[in-house]
Design a protein around this motif. Structure first.
Motif, mmCIF file in Angstrom:
data_model
loop_
_atom_site.group_PDB
_atom_site.id
_atom_site.type_symbol
_atom_site.label_atom_id
_atom_site.label_comp_id
_atom_site.label_asym_id
_atom_site.label_seq_id
_atom_site.Cartn_x
_atom_site.Cartn_y
_atom_site.Cartn_z
ATOM 1 N N MET A 1 0.852 -1.179 0.000
ATOM 2 C CA MET A 1 0.000 0.000 0.000
ATOM 3 C C MET A 1 0.891 1.233 0.000
ATOM 4 S SD MET A 1 -2.566 1.325 2.991
ATOM 5 C CE MET A 1 -3.694 0.010 2.712
ATOM 6 N N GLU A 2 0.555 2.158 -0.866
ATOM 7 C CA GLU A 2 1.375 3.356 -0.932
ATOM 8 C C GLU A 2 0.975 4.351 0.147
ATOM 9 O OE1 GLU A 2 0.242 6.142 -4.312
ATOM 10 O OE2 GLU A 2 -0.689 4.266 -4.953
ATOM 11 N N LYS A 3 1.939 5.157 0.537
ATOM 12 C CA LYS A 3 1.696 6.206 1.521
ATOM 13 C C LYS A 3 0.879 7.303 0.867
ATOM 14 C CE LYS A 3 3.444 9.330 4.859
ATOM 15 N NZ LYS A 3 2.180 9.972 5.060
ATOM 16 N N LEU A 4 -0.052 7.845 1.612
ATOM 17 C CA LEU A 4 -0.869 8.935 1.110
ATOM 18 C C LEU A 4 -0.121 10.254 1.211
ATOM 19 C CD1 LEU A 4 -4.256 8.023 2.829
ATOM 20 C CD2 LEU A 4 -3.588 7.585 0.466
ATOM 21 N N SER A 5 -0.407 11.157 0.287
ATOM 22 C CA SER A 5 0.141 12.509 0.362
ATOM 23 C C SER A 5 -0.564 13.236 1.509
ATOM 24 C CB SER A 5 -0.103 13.247 -0.955
ATOM 25 O OG SER A 5 -1.488 13.557 -1.083
ATOM 26 N N PRO A 6 0.002 14.361 1.980
ATOM 27 C CA PRO A 6 -0.677 15.112 3.048
ATOM 28 C C PRO A 6 -2.117 15.505 2.666
ATOM 29 C CG PRO A 6 1.574 15.877 2.836
ATOM 30 C CD PRO A 6 1.335 14.918 1.696
ATOM 31 N N GLN A 7 -2.314 15.892 1.424
ATOM 32 C CA GLN A 7 -3.651 16.269 0.944
ATOM 33 C C GLN A 7 -4.590 15.053 0.962
ATOM 34 O OE1 GLN A 7 -3.379 18.151 -2.867
ATOM 35 N NE2 GLN A 7 -5.546 18.603 -2.990
ATOM 36 N N ALA A 41 -12.659 17.154 -4.512
ATOM 37 C CA ALA A 41 -13.308 16.161 -5.373
ATOM 38 C C ALA A 41 -12.260 15.395 -6.179
ATOM 39 C CB ALA A 41 -14.313 16.834 -6.302
ATOM 40 N N SER A 42 -11.253 16.096 -6.701
ATOM 41 C CA SER A 42 -10.177 15.431 -7.454
ATOM 42 C C SER A 42 -9.380 14.500 -6.547
ATOM 43 C CB SER A 42 -9.239 16.469 -8.065
ATOM 44 O OG SER A 42 -9.905 17.212 -9.046
ATOM 45 N N THR A 43 -9.106 14.947 -5.336
ATOM 46 C CA THR A 43 -8.359 14.134 -4.376
ATOM 47 C C THR A 43 -9.128 12.856 -4.053
ATOM 48 O OG1 THR A 43 -7.333 16.108 -3.425
ATOM 49 C CG2 THR A 43 -7.308 14.121 -2.071
ATOM 50 N N VAL A 44 -10.433 12.981 -3.828
ATOM 51 C CA VAL A 44 -11.254 11.817 -3.503
ATOM 52 C C VAL A 44 -11.319 10.862 -4.694
ATOM 53 C CG1 VAL A 44 -13.578 11.039 -2.865
ATOM 54 C CG2 VAL A 44 -12.558 13.002 -1.702
ATOM 55 N N LYS A 45 -11.404 11.401 -5.905
ATOM 56 C CA LYS A 45 -11.395 10.543 -7.105
ATOM 57 C C LYS A 45 -10.073 9.767 -7.185
ATOM 58 C CE LYS A 45 -15.103 10.590 -9.591
ATOM 59 N NZ LYS A 45 -15.881 9.351 -9.609
ATOM 60 N N GLY A 51 -7.917 2.792 -4.569
ATOM 61 C CA GLY A 51 -8.546 1.752 -3.773
ATOM 62 C C GLY A 51 -8.764 2.089 -2.312
ATOM 63 N N PHE A 52 -8.612 3.359 -1.936
ATOM 64 C CA PHE A 52 -8.815 3.755 -0.545
ATOM 65 C C PHE A 52 -10.281 4.054 -0.233
ATOM 66 C CE2 PHE A 52 -4.277 4.405 -0.868
ATOM 67 C CZ PHE A 52 -3.826 4.025 0.381
ATOM 68 N N VAL A 53 -11.053 4.456 -1.241
ATOM 69 C CA VAL A 53 -12.476 4.734 -1.063
ATOM 70 C C VAL A 53 -13.263 4.082 -2.196
ATOM 71 C CG1 VAL A 53 -12.115 6.940 0.133
ATOM 72 C CG2 VAL A 53 -12.477 6.928 -2.322
ATOM 73 N N THR A 54 -14.538 3.878 -1.940
ATOM 74 C CA THR A 54 -15.443 3.402 -2.987
ATOM 75 C C THR A 54 -16.520 4.455 -3.178
ATOM 76 O OG1 THR A 54 -16.787 2.208 -1.379
ATOM 77 C CG2 THR A 54 -15.072 0.957 -2.499
ATOM 78 N N GLY A 55 -16.977 4.588 -4.404
ATOM 79 C CA GLY A 55 -18.020 5.560 -4.701
ATOM 80 C C GLY A 55 -19.217 4.886 -5.326
ATOM 81 N N ALA A 67 -12.734 2.407 1.859
ATOM 82 C CA ALA A 67 -12.557 1.008 1.456
ATOM 83 C C ALA A 67 -11.553 0.320 2.365
ATOM 84 C CB ALA A 67 -12.097 0.939 0.004
ATOM 85 N N ILE A 68 -10.859 1.112 3.162
ATOM 86 C CA ILE A 68 -9.876 0.583 4.108
ATOM 87 C C ILE A 68 -10.078 1.308 5.434
ATOM 88 C CG2 ILE A 68 -8.089 2.174 3.278
ATOM 89 C CD1 ILE A 68 -6.059 -0.062 4.010
ATOM 90 N N ALA A 69 -10.049 0.564 6.517
ATOM 91 C CA ALA A 69 -10.233 1.150 7.849
ATOM 92 C C ALA A 69 -9.003 1.961 8.240
ATOM 93 C CB ALA A 69 -10.478 0.048 8.873
ATOM 94 N N GLU A 70 -9.233 2.978 9.041
ATOM 95 C CA GLU A 70 -8.142 3.850 9.494
ATOM 96 C C GLU A 70 -7.062 3.046 10.216
ATOM 97 O OE1 GLU A 70 -7.535 8.035 11.923
ATOM 98 O OE2 GLU A 70 -9.446 6.995 12.082
ATOM 99 N N GLU A 71 -7.477 2.125 11.078
ATOM 100 C CA GLU A 71 -6.500 1.323 11.826
ATOM 101 C C GLU A 71 -5.639 0.471 10.898
ATOM 102 O OE1 GLU A 71 -5.539 1.272 15.113
ATOM 103 O OE2 GLU A 71 -6.744 3.098 15.132
ATOM 104 N N GLU A 72 -6.258 -0.074 9.858
ATOM 105 C CA GLU A 72 -5.516 -0.895 8.904
ATOM 106 C C GLU A 72 -4.469 -0.053 8.176
ATOM 107 O OE1 GLU A 72 -4.149 -4.137 6.841
ATOM 108 O OE2 GLU A 72 -5.477 -4.088 8.572
#
Length: 120
Positions: A1-7, A41-45, A51-55, A67-72
């Protein structure tokens, strides 16, 4: 899993807090200065593509959920962080913070107590 950017992390924090919602809901959760609606909206897309969220489409809008829990995410990120910077040694991680005086003796004792008697 890749690290998320601050945004992306900021967006995910809002998504985790809300659970399931629309861009406007997530925007309300973000502290000032808030990003523009279109930026979020672009960030969420992007998070959906990664694969971090589902729409799900509801009318003319999309409702998103994690799509993934915060703890995970935290577990995977910390495992990678410790692996990359501390050669898989949590002892070296704690030693680093102890030497830099970022963790006190009482904090260390509390950690020891948690290890010896974990909460159920």
């Amino acid at each position: 899993m890749e690290k998320l950017s601050p945004q992306e992390e900021e967006a995910m924090q809002a998504i985790w807090q809300i659970g399931k919602g629309f861009i406007k809901d997530f925007l309300e959760q973000i502290n000032d200065p808030r990003p523009p609606y279109t930026t979020l909206a672009s960030t969420v897309k992007n998070l959906e593509r990664k694969g971090f969220v589902t729409g799900e489409k509801l009318g003319n809008s999309y409702r998103y959920s994690p799509a993934i829990a915060e703890e995970e995410y935290k577990k995977r990120f910390m495992n990678g962080f410790v692996s990359d910077y501390f050669k898989n040694s949590y002892k070296d991680l704690v030693t680093f913070f102890a030497k830099d005086k970022k963790i006190s003796a009482s904090d260390l004792q509390e950690i020891i107590n948690l290890i010896e008697k974990p909460k159920k």
